[in-house]
Design an enzyme around this catalytic site. Structure first.
Site, short mmCIF file in Angstrom:
data_model
loop_
_atom_site.label_atom_id
_atom_site.label_comp_id
_atom_site.label_asym_id
_atom_site.label_seq_id
_atom_site.Cartn_x
_atom_site.Cartn_y
_atom_site.Cartn_z
N HIS A 164 74.57 24.05 -16.21
CA HIS A 164 74.75 25.47 -16.52
C HIS A 164 74.54 26.24 -15.23
O HIS A 164 73.47 26.16 -14.62
CB HIS A 164 73.76 25.93 -17.59
CG HIS A 164 74.00 27.35 -17.97
ND1 HIS A 164 74.81 27.71 -19.02
CD2 HIS A 164 73.57 28.50 -17.40
CE1 HIS A 164 74.87 29.03 -19.09
NE2 HIS A 164 74.12 29.54 -18.12
N CYS A 165 75.56 26.97 -14.82
CA CYS A 165 75.49 27.66 -13.52
C CYS A 165 75.25 29.15 -13.73
O CYS A 165 76.09 29.84 -14.32
CB CYS A 165 76.79 27.43 -12.75
SG CYS A 165 76.82 28.29 -11.18
#
Ligand SMILES: [Zn+2]
Ligand SMILES: [Zn+2]
Length: 325
Positions: A164-165
């Site tokens: 998850h960025c």
């Protein structure tokens, strides 16, 4: 009286050491879960701010490029044809940075379909297209194909989840991984381009005003210095991150699988065995799984709006054993 009183008193002293250790572990686990939940909530809240920050930095460097650097290059005797070429290249990099960034942010990273529980029951035990038996995520109750993981920030499973960025406020998964990689590539190229083109102006901005060979306004000095430093810092950071992702693409691993494969390799080594990544089909096939069936030296994969799309549906992936059979 003292001894008898001590045995009747409830509390920690009556609890055996094992039970106490179990309670401590449970307590630590609850604390860790609470901290992780807080991190997830924080990522959800600050995600849009990270996107805003990323766009602000790109806008700032672009503004300096067109309002300070290009006029300076024109004043310093650069020919108009070369100036046009430099501006065209700058625009090309900017368009590709923004396009790939928008796709990485907005595209669904690959949420798996609903778990086909009822469909399976109606088939009297036959598994249909799903063999071996499909897995269900116990958190979001969706189908959990191989290589999918549950993202606690997005609260759903993501096919071929990488991570998850916060910079794209989205998960990096099967559908947007190539855009994420291309965003990093064009961003690194853009930063390098600005750093090289603006280096003379930057070093001139550093020397005292009386020793400068060119005239610079105070606002221009601030803009040039800051944007040049921003560019070189982003370039260095992307080189590290991009290098790691290039390795992952060529070995057909996600960031999550990189860690599990590393642990698997250590366990296998202790047993005197060799651990192999079951999805590693060789560099060329691995590359085409991410960037579609485009040849590397054709360079169409660099432009996803003209390149052929990846053929993988996110539900099943070719494995080394398929090619050996
Ligand atoms: Zn899930
Ligand atoms: Zn996510």
């Amino acid at each position: 009286m003292g001894l008898g009183g001590a045995t009747q008193e409830p509390g920690f002293l009556c609890i055996g050491p094992r039970r106490l250790a179990r309670q401590c572990l449970r307590c630590c686990g609850q604390c860790c879960n609470f901290v992780l939940d807080c991190v997830d909530v924080a990522l959800r809240v600050i995600g849009p701010l990270f996107v805003l920050l990323a766009l602000s930095l790109v806008s700032f460097v672009t503004y300096t490029f067109f309002t300070v650097l290009i006029p300076h290059l024109a004043d310093s005797g650069t020919s108009s044809s070369l100036l046009l070429l430099e501006m065209a290249l700058g625009c090309f990099l900017l368009v590709n940075i923004l396009y790939n960034y928008a796709m990485a942010v907005c595209l669904n990273p690959g949420v798996p379909p609903e778990f086909p529980g009822e469909a399976l029951e109606s088939k009297d035990g036959e598994l249909g297209d799903y063999a071996p038996a499909p897995k269900q995520c116990h958190k979001c109750l969706k189908l959990k194909p191989p290589r999918a993981h549950h993202c606690s920030v997005c609260k759903t499973c993501v096919m071929k989840m990488d991570h998850h960025c916060p910079w794209i406020n989205n998960c990096v998964g099967a559908n947007n991984y190539r855009y994420f990689c291309l965003f990093m590539f064009f961003l690194a190229m853009g930063c390098l381009y600005y750093t090289v083109l603006g280096s003379r102006l930057f070093f001139q901005a550093l020397v005292p005003a009386r020793k400068r060979t060119i005239k610079l306004k105070f606002e221009d000095i601030q803009c040039v210095t800051l944007s040049w430093l921003v560019s070189i810092c982003i370039f260095c950071a992307i080189c590290l991150l991009g290098g790691f992702h290039l390795y992952l693409v060529l070995t057909n691993q996600t960031t999550i699988e990189f860690h599990t494969n590393m642990a698997g390799r250590q366990i296998a080594r202790k047993r005197g065995e060799i651990h192999r990544n079951p999805y590693d089909l060789g560099m060329s096939r691995n590359f085409q799984q991410v960037f579609g069936p485009n040849t590397f030296f054709g360079f169409r994969w660099l432009l996803p709006y003209v390149a052929r799309r990846p053929t993988c549906n996110g539900l099943e992936y070719p494995m080394v054993s398929d090619f050996r059979a």
